[in-house]
Design a protein around this motif. Structure first.
Motif, PDB file in Angstrom:
ATOM      1  N   LEU A 137       0.812  -1.218   0.000  1.00  0.00           N
ATOM      2  CA  LEU A 137       0.000   0.000   0.000  1.00  0.00           C
ATOM      3  C   LEU A 137       0.844   1.266   0.000  1.00  0.00           C
ATOM      4  N   ALA A 138       2.085   1.159   0.460  1.00  0.00           N
ATOM      5  CA  ALA A 138       2.968   2.331   0.443  1.00  0.00           C
ATOM      6  C   ALA A 138       3.329   2.735  -0.980  1.00  0.00           C
ATOM      7  N   SER A 139       3.150   1.805  -1.932  1.00  0.00           N
ATOM      8  CA  SER A 139       3.506   2.100  -3.325  1.00  0.00           C
ATOM      9  C   SER A 139       2.373   2.769  -4.095  1.00  0.00           C
ATOM     10  N   LEU A 140       1.186   2.856  -3.500  1.00  0.00           N
ATOM     11  CA  LEU A 140       0.061   3.468  -4.203  1.00  0.00           C
ATOM     12  C   LEU A 140       0.254   4.973  -4.332  1.00  0.00           C
ATOM     13  N   THR A 141      -0.248   5.524  -5.426  1.00  0.00           N
ATOM     14  CA  THR A 141      -0.285   6.972  -5.535  1.00  0.00           C
ATOM     15  C   THR A 141      -1.376   7.498  -4.605  1.00  0.00           C
ATOM     16  N   GLU A 142      -1.347   8.787  -4.326  1.00  0.00           N
ATOM     17  CA  GLU A 142      -2.365   9.372  -3.452  1.00  0.00           C
ATOM     18  C   GLU A 142      -3.758   9.193  -4.054  1.00  0.00           C
ATOM     19  N   ALA A 143      -3.874   9.321  -5.381  1.00  0.00           N
ATOM     20  CA  ALA A 143      -5.170   9.145  -6.043  1.00  0.00           C
ATOM     21  C   ALA A 143      -5.652   7.700  -5.898  1.00  0.00           C
ATOM     22  N   GLU A 144      -4.750   6.734  -6.062  1.00  0.00           N
ATOM     23  CA  GLU A 144      -5.121   5.323  -5.906  1.00  0.00           C
ATOM     24  C   GLU A 144      -5.559   5.033  -4.480  1.00  0.00           C
ATOM     25  N   ARG A 145      -4.857   5.622  -3.514  1.00  0.00           N
ATOM     26  CA  ARG A 145      -5.196   5.390  -2.109  1.00  0.00           C
ATOM     27  C   ARG A 145      -6.563   5.970  -1.778  1.00  0.00           C
ATOM     28  N   ARG A 146      -6.833   7.175  -2.269  1.00  0.00           N
ATOM     29  CA  ARG A 146      -8.141   7.795  -2.014  1.00  0.00           C
ATOM     30  C   ARG A 146      -9.262   6.985  -2.636  1.00  0.00           C
ATOM     31  N   PHE A 147      -9.030   6.494  -3.853  1.00  0.00           N
ATOM     32  CA  PHE A 147     -10.056   5.703  -4.534  1.00  0.00           C
ATOM     33  C   PHE A 147     -10.330   4.414  -3.763  1.00  0.00           C
ATOM     34  N   LEU A 148      -9.279   3.758  -3.265  1.00  0.00           N
ATOM     35  CA  LEU A 148      -9.431   2.539  -2.474  1.00  0.00           C
ATOM     36  C   LEU A 148     -10.271   2.818  -1.232  1.00  0.00           C
ATOM     37  N   MET A 149     -10.000   3.923  -0.559  1.00  0.00           N
ATOM     38  CA  MET A 149     -10.707   4.262   0.671  1.00  0.00           C
ATOM     39  C   MET A 149     -12.173   4.601   0.413  1.00  0.00           C
ATOM     40  N   ARG A 150     -12.469   5.126  -0.780  1.00  0.00           N
ATOM     41  CA  ARG A 150     -13.856   5.517  -1.078  1.00  0.00           C
ATOM     42  C   ARG A 150     -14.695   4.362  -1.620  1.00  0.00           C
ATOM     43  N   THR A 151     -14.043   3.306  -2.066  1.00  0.00           N
ATOM     44  CA  THR A 151     -14.773   2.254  -2.768  1.00  0.00           C
ATOM     45  C   THR A 151     -14.619   0.877  -2.136  1.00  0.00           C
ATOM     46  N   ASP A 152     -13.402   0.351  -2.105  1.00  0.00           N
ATOM     47  CA  ASP A 152     -13.155  -1.016  -1.664  1.00  0.00           C
ATOM     48  C   ASP A 152     -13.066  -1.136  -0.146  1.00  0.00           C
ATOM     49  N   TRP A 153     -12.844  -0.021   0.520  1.00  0.00           N
ATOM     50  CA  TRP A 153     -12.731   0.011   1.974  1.00  0.00           C
ATOM     51  C   TRP A 153     -13.838   0.877   2.577  1.00  0.00           C
ATOM     52  N   GLY A 154     -14.118   0.615   3.837  1.00  0.00           N
ATOM     53  CA  GLY A 154     -14.960   1.498   4.629  1.00  0.00           C
ATOM     54  C   GLY A 154     -14.253   1.778   5.945  1.00  0.00           C
ATOM     55  N   PHE A 155     -14.586   2.906   6.572  1.00  0.00           N
ATOM     56  CA  PHE A 155     -14.021   3.228   7.882  1.00  0.00           C
ATOM     57  C   PHE A 155     -15.131   3.808   8.742  1.00  0.00           C
ATOM     58  N   VAL A 156     -15.474   3.095   9.815  1.00  0.00           N
ATOM     59  CA  VAL A 156     -16.530   3.526  10.732  1.00  0.00           C
ATOM     60  C   VAL A 156     -15.879   4.104  11.982  1.00  0.00           C
ATOM     61  N   HIS A 157     -16.077   5.398  12.191  1.00  0.00           N
ATOM     62  CA  HIS A 157     -15.485   6.097  13.330  1.00  0.00           C
ATOM     63  C   HIS A 157     -16.320   5.895  14.591  1.00  0.00           C
ATOM     64  N   GLN A 158     -15.661   6.014  15.734  1.00  0.00           N
ATOM     65  CA  GLN A 158     -16.397   5.967  16.994  1.00  0.00           C
ATOM     66  C   GLN A 158     -17.391   7.123  17.076  1.00  0.00           C
ATOM     67  N   ASN A 159     -16.938   8.310  16.719  1.00  0.00           N
ATOM     68  CA  ASN A 159     -17.815   9.477  16.677  1.00  0.00           C
ATOM     69  C   ASN A 159     -18.342   9.620  15.250  1.00  0.00           C
ATOM     70  N   PRO A 160     -19.620   9.334  15.019  1.00  0.00           N
ATOM     71  CA  PRO A 160     -20.137   9.350  13.650  1.00  0.00           C
ATOM     72  C   PRO A 160     -19.968  10.690  12.944  1.00  0.00           C
ATOM     73  N   ALA A 161     -19.881  11.774  13.698  1.00  0.00           N
ATOM     74  CA  ALA A 161     -19.691  13.084  13.070  1.00  0.00           C
ATOM     75  C   ALA A 161     -18.370  13.146  12.307  1.00  0.00           C
ATOM     76  N   ASP A 162     -17.406  12.310  12.692  1.00  0.00           N
ATOM     77  CA  ASP A 162     -16.121  12.273  11.990  1.00  0.00           C
ATOM     78  C   ASP A 162     -16.223  11.530  10.655  1.00  0.00           C
ATOM     79  N   GLY A 163     -17.294  10.744  10.486  1.00  0.00           N
ATOM     80  CA  GLY A 163     -17.435   9.958   9.266  1.00  0.00           C
ATOM     81  C   GLY A 163     -18.596  10.384   8.396  1.00  0.00           C
ATOM     82  N   LEU A 164     -19.264  11.478   8.779  1.00  0.00           N
ATOM     83  CA  LEU A 164     -20.403  11.987   8.018  1.00  0.00           C
ATOM     84  C   LEU A 164     -20.175  13.439   7.648  1.00  0.00           C
TER      85      LEU A 164
END
Length: 258
Positions: free
Chosen positions: A75-102
């Protein structure tokens, strides 16, 4: 389903100056598997989660991920655009405080729709229909689709955050204390919902929690952390029913005494 891990971490270390966040942690997670990371406050579990999710740079070590095309990449080899796309599509991140994720200033429907637009959907009617369907799945009335999250209770916000994350059918979801700060009755409902969605969608998930009951209900395997290091790992029921490390025994005993 591939026998190769979905995500592999090797010797992950993160230091904050002289302070150790996590040290020499290795793990992997397979498709459809839920891994819990448990430990007391300050044990390093959230630091580790953020390193795995690429939200925090590692001091040393490597995190690799098997992409949808089957290629496993550092994952360190990904470009910033590739990393952002991965986080928006193939991954999810659920925060303890929902305001941080909405996005608190746009509607519930728009919060879900944004993720769909990230994967190329531009049809307003279809986006709204999908958002309405996902609100139903997380037990939010469809008539609230145009309400902002600011008008929602804490439990509803957390359910909306889950819908926002899962609408793109990610393969891996990171969860940081997803039931923290909620009333016990709200926690129970949210846990039932999470367990149902994880099973129905065949999700892989990595969940940080200090609550061993949450770990038992949701996870297949768990790792126990103390002072930034893993002190025990194994199948969840085995670790909780027959803890080997004195620290794990102490954690389990403290729950039993409550």
């Amino acid at each position: 389903m591939s026998e190769r891990p979905l995500l592999t971490a090797t010797a992950i270390t993160r230091h904050y100056g002289t302070h150790v966040g996590c040290e020499d942690v290795s793990l992997d997670i397979h498709e459809g598997e839920v891994l819990a990371i448990v430990g007391e406050s300050g044990s390093g579990k959230t630091t580790l989660l953020n390193c795995l999710a690429q939200r925090l740079a590692v001091t040393s070590g490597q995190v690799s991920y098997r992409m949808r095309d089957g290629e496993t990449r550092d994952l360190a080899s990904l470009t910033e655009a590739e990393r952002r796309f991965l986080m928006r599509t193939d991954w999810g991140f659920v925060h303890q405080n929902p305001a941080d994720g909405l996005r608190m200033r746009v509607s519930a429907g728009a919060n879900i729709g944004e993720r769909l637009m990230a994967v190329g959907d531009r049809h307003y009617g279809r986006i709204r229909e999908t958002a309405d369907d996902w609100l139903s799945r997380v037990e939010i009335p469809g008539l609230r689709i145009d309400d902002r999250p600011t008008a929602f209770s804490g439990g509803m916000r957390q359910r909306l955050q889950i819908a926002r994350n899962l609408v793109t059918h990610p393969r891996l979801v990171f969860m940081d204390e997803p039931t923290g700060g909620l009333d016990v009755s709200v926690q129970a409902r949210l846990l039932d919902l999470l367990r149902g969605l994880v099973d129905a969608l065949g999700l892989s998930a990595i969940i940080v929690t200090h609550d061993l009951a949450v770990a038992r209900l949701l996870s297949h395997r768990m790792i126990v952390m103390k002072n930034g290091r893993v002190v025990e790992t194994g199948l969840t029921d085995r670790v909780l029913d027959d803890p080997r490390h004195p620290y794990t025994q102490l954690l389990v005993a403290s729950i039993l005494e409550v």
